[in-house]
Design an enzyme around this catalytic site. Structure first.
Site, PDB file in Angstrom:
ATOM      1  NE  ARG A   1     -16.552 -38.900  48.337  1.00 56.44           N
ATOM      2  CZ  ARG A   1     -15.430 -39.640  48.320  1.00 56.44           C
ATOM      3  NH1 ARG A   1     -15.485 -40.936  48.006  1.00 56.44           N
ATOM      4  NH2 ARG A   1     -14.260 -39.095  48.591  1.00 56.44           N
TER       5      ARG A   1
ATOM      6  CG  ASP B   1      -9.498 -39.989  50.927  1.00 53.75           C
ATOM      7  OD1 ASP B   1      -9.089 -41.112  51.301  1.00 53.75           O
ATOM      8  OD2 ASP B   1     -10.226 -39.845  49.929  1.00 53.75           O
TER       9      ASP B   1
END
Length: 523
Positions: free
Chosen positions: A161, A444
């Protein structure tokens, strides 16, 4: 070559920052960066339109794409046929080994929300990926425990990612301009590992974050075509799964698949960022788009249910994988906490598997078996549920926009949790750690974004808490100091995090992403 590397060159960095890689960064920047900046401006213009009374909806100009019954995405690529469990995490050495060994089918090697863009992380993570692909990676902890890779046939498939379109890379300049963090992450991995992955019988695979339109997907597709031609790879070699984690993208799922169809590997329900985007997109529109405490917003509330059912229906209609959301729980030493959390995760994954998702995410190796067991019950020996077309699903724009039907209230406990999580996360982020265990959850940037965005919206709307107190800048500041005091550390250790948090939580102007001002505080 007009590429300037302004970050320090440590040992082995030349293996990633090769002449070929930098040449690809240069080509991508010159060909695509003007469009990237234009598309970012389109995002801002759309928010202004919504603030003025406009709304999101399915696009009239792309109706032909949605109505055409014949087109489909590419067949699943090697290593991406069975995706029943995917694990996410940053690309440090220990996580790289543990994720690949975890028993998950896919590892989302995260250079975005679970990472921080310190130069050492940007390049060090790429080196770890290269070492993993070439089986040269190992790690020994301070306690003397050694970590090494299992045999190849037991390892998860790597899917990288990169950063979102909005984030720059200040350590790589082209013609004196900052480059796109997304294109840098993409180009460096593709150049170092793309052919190696093909030689292993798989390929260079990506997860694409935070897109807001099919035009942004088209930009990625053009990057793929350009890069494959530059490196002499067959067209269609690259495959990408798109995270549908912004409110605007939920109305353009089919168009996004269409733009990437020869490179598409499906869509993912990025639910935490989706909640953040709901708040962000309609932040000035009052109570109709105001969410209660974030931990009370489940996947079964009406607008979230509409979003996930539409995603499965859209994907399977076009032959694409539909991947479910994150289970962020971290196993604890407290058996009672574990029992309750594992039950919630099992129920969540059971709902996803029953809805037709082909797999789902976990954040910790200890949750892989729970997720796999649920999907094994539904899938059996089948690798996926692509044949479950969900033709019973019909989702309207009004259903996707029905945020007001979300039950729950705004509480002082919820406000305090948001403040504490955001400050603790930012303190770690600014020091180079992007995946942080807080209150038994792996947090996150997405959860930090939800937290500070809710606070910004609650303050703007002068929301009254369950205690009768009104959310004001003064109250937020007071609670921030109280929550920092509870952490028991030297309060000065949180000074930068506190300042950054207040900058994005109570300022009059809303910052599009908290990582943008935070990045400027980094070396």
């Amino acid at each position: 070559m007009a590429v300037e590397v302004t970050g320090p060159m440590h040992e082995r960095y030349d293996e990633i920052l090769s002449e070929r890689a930098l040449a690809l960064v240069e080509q991508l920047h010159r060909a695509l960066n003007p469009r990237r900046l234009e598309l970012l401006e389109r995002r801002r213009a759309r928010v202004e339109e919504i603030a003025a009374g406009g709304s999101l909806g399915f696009l009239a100009e792309t109706a032909a794409v949605r109505e055409d019954p014949d087109w489909r995405v590419a067949e699943p690529a090697p290593g991406l046929v069975d995706r029943r469990v995917e694990i996410t995490g940053p690309t440090d050495q220990k996580m790289t080994i543990n994720a690949l060994n975890s028993g998950a089918k896919v590892w989302l090697a995260d250079h975005e929300d679970a990472n921080t863009p310190l130069w050492e992380n940007v390049i060090g993570g790429q080196l770890n990926l290269l070492d993993a692909v070439t089986r040269k990676i190992d790690f020994t902890s301070d306690a003397g425990k050694s970590y090494a890779l299992k045999p190849d046939d037991e390892l998860a498939t790597i899917v990288v990612r990169p950063r979102g379109w909005h984030l720059p890379e200040k350590h790589l300049l082209v013609d004196g301009e900052r480059t796109s963090g997304a294109l840098v992450d993409f180009a460096l991995y593709l150049t170092a590992c793309g052919q190696l992955q093909l030689d292993r019988g798989q390929g260079p695979y990506f997860y694409l974050p935070k897109m807001e339109s099919h035009l942004e997907a088209r930009l990625w597709n053009d990057a793929f075509v350009l890069a494959q031609e530059f490196l002499g790879m067959p067209r269609g070699t690259i495959r990408a799964t798109v995270l549908i984690e912004t409110y605007p993208a939920a109305f353009e799922m089919e168009e996004i698949l269409y733009e990437l169809r020869e490179h598409s590997a499906g869509l993912n329900a990025g639910r935490w960022d989706f909640m953040f985007s709901v708040i962000k997109t309609y932040r000035t529109r009052g109570a109709d788009f105001q969410l209660p405490d974030r931990n009370s917003v489940t996947m079964t509330v009406p607008f979230m249910r509409a979003y996930t059912e539409l995603l499965v229906r859209t994907c399977h209609k076009r032959g694409a994988h539909a991947i479910g959301g994150m289970a962020a729980f971290i196993p604890s030493k407290d058996p009672a906490v574990n029992e309750q959390a594992f039950a919630k995760v099992e129920a969540d994954k059971t709902r996803e598997a029953g809805d037709g998702f082909d797999g789902s995410w976990v954040a910790h190796p200890g949750m892989v078996e729970t997720c796999r067991a649920v999907f094994d019950k539904v899938l059996g020996s089948s690798p996926n549920q692509l044949d479950k077309l969900r033709e019973d699903v019909e989702v309207t724009a009004d259903q996707l926009l029905d945020v007001a039907a979300t039950p729950g209230e705004v509480t002082e406990a919820g406000l305090r949790n948001n403040i504490s999580v955001a400050i603790q996360y930012l303190a770690a982020w600014l020091k180079g750690t992007g995946a942080v265990g807080i209150f038994n959850l792996m947090e996150d940037a997405a959860t930090a974004e939800i937290s500070r965005s809710q606070i910004w919206q609650w303050r703007r709307n002068a929301v009254v808490l369950d205690t009768g107190a009104v959310v004001t800048a003064e109250l937020v500041t007071t609670i921030a100091d109280e929550e920092i005091a509870k952490l028991g550390d030297d309060p000065t250790a949180y000074a930068d995090a506190r300042e950054t948090f207040l900058e994005v939580a109570i300022a009059d102007d809303y910052a599009d992403f908290l990582t943008l001002p935070a990045y400027e505080r980094m070396p």
